[in-house]
Design a protein around this motif. Structure first.
Motif, short mmCIF file in Angstrom:
data_model
loop_
_atom_site.label_atom_id
_atom_site.label_comp_id
_atom_site.label_asym_id
_atom_site.label_seq_id
_atom_site.Cartn_x
_atom_site.Cartn_y
_atom_site.Cartn_z
N ARG A 33 -62.36 25.08 -22.50
CA ARG A 33 -62.21 25.32 -21.05
C ARG A 33 -62.94 26.58 -20.62
O ARG A 33 -63.56 26.61 -19.56
CB ARG A 33 -60.73 25.43 -20.72
CG ARG A 33 -60.28 24.50 -19.63
CD ARG A 33 -58.84 24.73 -19.29
NE ARG A 33 -58.19 25.49 -20.34
CZ ARG A 33 -56.96 25.32 -20.76
NH1 ARG A 33 -56.20 24.45 -20.20
NH2 ARG A 33 -56.44 26.03 -21.72
N ASP A 34 -62.86 27.63 -21.44
CA ASP A 34 -63.55 28.90 -21.13
C ASP A 34 -65.06 28.70 -21.01
O ASP A 34 -65.73 29.45 -20.31
CB ASP A 34 -63.26 29.96 -22.19
CG ASP A 34 -61.84 30.47 -22.16
OD1 ASP A 34 -61.12 30.19 -21.17
OD2 ASP A 34 -61.43 31.14 -23.13
N ARG A 35 -65.57 27.69 -21.70
CA ARG A 35 -67.01 27.40 -21.67
C ARG A 35 -67.33 26.23 -20.75
O ARG A 35 -68.42 25.68 -20.79
CB ARG A 35 -67.50 27.12 -23.09
CG ARG A 35 -67.52 28.38 -23.94
CD ARG A 35 -67.56 28.09 -25.42
NE ARG A 35 -67.63 29.29 -26.22
CZ ARG A 35 -66.62 30.10 -26.46
NH1 ARG A 35 -65.44 29.86 -25.95
NH2 ARG A 35 -66.77 31.18 -27.19
N TYR A 36 -66.34 25.85 -19.92
CA TYR A 36 -66.51 24.78 -18.93
C TYR A 36 -66.93 23.46 -19.56
O TYR A 36 -67.80 22.75 -19.03
CB TYR A 36 -67.51 25.19 -17.84
CG TYR A 36 -67.10 26.47 -17.15
CD1 TYR A 36 -66.07 26.47 -16.20
CD2 TYR A 36 -67.71 27.67 -17.47
CE1 TYR A 36 -65.68 27.65 -15.59
CE2 TYR A 36 -67.33 28.85 -16.86
CZ TYR A 36 -66.32 28.84 -15.92
OH TYR A 36 -65.93 30.00 -15.32
N LYS A 37 -66.34 23.14 -20.70
CA LYS A 37 -66.62 21.87 -21.38
C LYS A 37 -65.30 21.20 -21.72
O LYS A 37 -64.29 21.86 -21.92
CB LYS A 37 -67.43 22.11 -22.66
CG LYS A 37 -68.82 22.62 -22.41
CD LYS A 37 -69.62 22.64 -23.67
CE LYS A 37 -71.05 23.06 -23.37
NZ LYS A 37 -71.91 22.86 -24.51
N VAL A 94 -67.28 18.83 -26.58
CA VAL A 94 -67.52 19.77 -27.67
C VAL A 94 -67.46 19.05 -29.02
O VAL A 94 -68.31 19.28 -29.89
CB VAL A 94 -66.50 20.93 -27.63
CG1 VAL A 94 -66.62 21.82 -28.86
CG2 VAL A 94 -66.70 21.75 -26.37
N LEU A 95 -66.52 18.14 -29.20
CA LEU A 95 -66.44 17.40 -30.45
C LEU A 95 -67.67 16.52 -30.66
O LEU A 95 -68.19 16.43 -31.78
CB LEU A 95 -65.17 16.55 -30.50
CG LEU A 95 -63.87 17.35 -30.63
CD1 LEU A 95 -62.67 16.43 -30.52
CD2 LEU A 95 -63.84 18.14 -31.93
N ARG A 96 -68.18 15.89 -29.60
CA ARG A 96 -69.41 15.10 -29.72
C ARG A 96 -70.58 15.99 -30.14
O ARG A 96 -71.38 15.62 -31.01
CB ARG A 96 -69.73 14.40 -28.41
CG ARG A 96 -68.93 13.14 -28.17
CD ARG A 96 -69.48 12.34 -27.01
NE ARG A 96 -69.40 13.06 -25.74
CZ ARG A 96 -68.34 13.05 -24.94
NH1 ARG A 96 -67.27 12.37 -25.27
NH2 ARG A 96 -68.35 13.73 -23.81
#
Length: 55
Positions: A33-37, A42-44
């Motif tokens: 969330r901090d990285r707006y994702k 992120v897992l992909r």
């Protein structure tokens, strides 16, 4: 028997289930969330990077 990739048959409906401690997931989700994702995004990215990695 090895699976072969057929781009026509490939679907975006594969599911992967991770079993984690709640505190580990919470920390991971917060960093996403901090990285707006999203967690899925992120897992992909992590899986793609791992698949391209040469050992």
């Amino acid at each position: 028997m090895a699976r072969t990739s057929n781009s026509d048959a490939e679907r975006l409906t594969k599911q992967v289930v991770f079993v984690l401690q709640p505190s580990l997931f919470d920390a991971f989700e917060r960093r996403c969330r901090d990285r707006y994702k999203s967690v899925s995004e992120v897992l992909r990215e992590l899986m793609a990077a791992y698949g391209q990695r040469e050992e």
